[in-house]
Design a protein around this motif. Structure first.
Motif, short mmCIF file in Angstrom:
data_model
loop_
_atom_site.label_atom_id
_atom_site.label_comp_id
_atom_site.label_asym_id
_atom_site.label_seq_id
_atom_site.Cartn_x
_atom_site.Cartn_y
_atom_site.Cartn_z
N SER A 1 27.18 -2.41 -7.96
CA SER A 1 27.14 -3.83 -7.66
C SER A 1 27.06 -4.62 -8.95
O SER A 1 26.74 -4.09 -10.02
CB SER A 1 26.00 -4.15 -6.72
N SER A 2 27.30 -5.91 -8.85
CA SER A 2 27.32 -6.75 -10.03
C SER A 2 25.92 -6.95 -10.62
O SER A 2 25.76 -7.11 -11.83
CB SER A 2 27.95 -8.10 -9.71
N ILE A 3 24.90 -6.92 -9.79
CA ILE A 3 23.53 -7.10 -10.29
C ILE A 3 23.12 -5.90 -11.15
O ILE A 3 22.51 -6.07 -12.20
CB ILE A 3 22.54 -7.33 -9.13
N SER A 4 23.47 -4.70 -10.72
CA SER A 4 23.11 -3.53 -11.53
C SER A 4 23.92 -3.52 -12.83
O SER A 4 23.43 -3.06 -13.86
CB SER A 4 23.34 -2.24 -10.75
N HIS A 5 25.15 -4.04 -12.78
CA HIS A 5 25.96 -4.13 -13.99
C HIS A 5 25.32 -5.11 -14.99
O HIS A 5 25.22 -4.83 -16.18
CB HIS A 5 27.38 -4.58 -13.64
N ILE A 6 24.87 -6.26 -14.49
CA ILE A 6 24.21 -7.26 -15.34
C ILE A 6 22.90 -6.70 -15.87
O ILE A 6 22.56 -6.88 -17.04
CB ILE A 6 23.99 -8.57 -14.57
N SER A 7 22.16 -6.00 -15.03
CA SER A 7 20.88 -5.41 -15.44
C SER A 7 21.10 -4.39 -16.56
O SER A 7 20.34 -4.36 -17.54
CB SER A 7 20.21 -4.75 -14.25
N GLY A 8 22.14 -3.59 -16.45
CA GLY A 8 22.46 -2.62 -17.50
C GLY A 8 22.85 -3.31 -18.80
O GLY A 8 22.50 -2.87 -19.89
N TYR A 9 23.58 -4.39 -18.68
CA TYR A 9 24.00 -5.16 -19.85
C TYR A 9 22.78 -5.75 -20.57
O TYR A 9 22.68 -5.67 -21.79
CB TYR A 9 24.95 -6.27 -19.38
N VAL A 10 21.86 -6.34 -19.80
CA VAL A 10 20.65 -6.92 -20.39
C VAL A 10 19.79 -5.82 -21.02
O VAL A 10 19.26 -5.99 -22.13
CB VAL A 10 19.85 -7.71 -19.32
N HIS A 11 19.67 -4.69 -20.35
CA HIS A 11 18.88 -3.58 -20.89
C HIS A 11 19.48 -3.09 -22.21
O HIS A 11 18.75 -2.79 -23.16
CB HIS A 11 18.81 -2.44 -19.88
N GLY A 12 20.80 -3.04 -22.29
CA GLY A 12 21.46 -2.61 -23.54
C GLY A 12 21.16 -3.56 -24.69
O GLY A 12 20.89 -3.12 -25.81
N TRP A 13 21.20 -4.85 -24.42
CA TRP A 13 20.89 -5.83 -25.47
C TRP A 13 19.43 -5.76 -25.89
O TRP A 13 19.10 -5.88 -27.06
CB TRP A 13 21.24 -7.25 -25.02
N LYS A 14 18.53 -5.57 -24.93
CA LYS A 14 17.11 -5.43 -25.28
C LYS A 14 16.90 -4.21 -26.16
O LYS A 14 16.16 -4.26 -27.14
CB LYS A 14 16.26 -5.30 -24.00
N ARG A 15 17.57 -3.12 -25.82
CA ARG A 15 17.44 -1.88 -26.58
C ARG A 15 17.95 -2.07 -28.01
O ARG A 15 17.38 -1.55 -28.97
CB ARG A 15 18.19 -0.76 -25.87
N ARG A 16 19.02 -2.85 -28.18
CA ARG A 16 19.56 -3.08 -29.52
C ARG A 16 18.70 -4.04 -30.33
O ARG A 16 18.54 -3.87 -31.54
CB ARG A 16 20.97 -3.68 -29.41
N LEU A 17 18.20 -5.09 -29.71
CA LEU A 17 17.49 -6.13 -30.45
C LEU A 17 16.02 -5.81 -30.71
O LEU A 17 15.42 -6.40 -31.60
CB LEU A 17 17.59 -7.46 -29.70
N LEU A 18 15.44 -4.93 -29.95
CA LEU A 18 14.02 -4.64 -30.12
C LEU A 18 13.76 -3.42 -31.00
O LEU A 18 12.70 -2.81 -30.92
CB LEU A 18 13.34 -4.49 -28.75
N PRO B 1 13.30 -1.91 -34.96
CA PRO B 1 12.59 -2.48 -36.12
C PRO B 1 13.45 -3.37 -37.02
O PRO B 1 12.99 -4.43 -37.45
CB PRO B 1 12.09 -1.24 -36.88
N ALA B 2 14.68 -2.99 -37.32
CA ALA B 2 15.50 -3.78 -38.25
C ALA B 2 15.79 -5.19 -37.73
O ALA B 2 15.59 -6.17 -38.46
CB ALA B 2 16.78 -3.04 -38.58
N PRO B 3 16.27 -5.36 -36.49
CA PRO B 3 16.50 -6.73 -36.01
C PRO B 3 15.22 -7.55 -35.88
O PRO B 3 15.23 -8.75 -36.15
CB PRO B 3 17.15 -6.53 -34.63
N VAL B 4 14.12 -6.92 -35.49
CA VAL B 4 12.85 -7.65 -35.38
C VAL B 4 12.39 -8.10 -36.76
O VAL B 4 11.97 -9.25 -36.94
CB VAL B 4 11.78 -6.79 -34.68
N LEU B 5 12.49 -7.23 -37.76
CA LEU B 5 12.11 -7.59 -39.13
C LEU B 5 12.99 -8.72 -39.65
O LEU B 5 12.50 -9.65 -40.29
CB LEU B 5 12.21 -6.37 -40.05
#
Length: 97
Positions: free
Chosen positions: A1-18, A20-24
């Motif tokens: 479904s589209s909600i699980s697709h959006i949820s996966g997309y948001v989770h991927g961005w959180k995983r990339r941005l959180l 140490p290097a991007p936070v620093l």
């Protein structure tokens, strides 16, 4: 479904941005901006805040405007047609978001 697709997309961005290097990078960027703003406030007082930061929120100069609606704002400010002038002013609202 589209909600699980959006949820996966948001989770991927959180995983990339959180990591140490991007936070620093974010912490250092905010720290430098805050430090330079504080120094300019010490040296120039309220004028630094008014002209360096707040001016960008109240200006309506269409020639130095990076909005994607710049042409319509330009047309709205250069005409006496009320509907076009209103449209030019309304398009400025999108820049505050």
């Amino acid at each position: 479904s589209s909600i699980s697709h959006i949820s996966g997309y948001v989770h991927g961005w959180k995983r990339r941005l959180l990591r140490p290097a991007p936070v620093l990078f974010g912490v250092c960027s905010i720290g430098v901006f805050a430090g330079l703003t504080y120094l300019s406030l010490l040296w120039y007082g309220q004028k630094a805040i008014d002209e360096g930061l707040l001016y960008h929120f109240v200006r309506v100069d269409h020639r130095h405007n990076y909005s994607m609606h710049w042409y319509w704002i330009y047309l709205g400010r250069s005409t006496e047609d009320e509907s076009m002038a209103l449209a030019g002013r309304l398009l400025l609202i999108t820049q505050t978001v």
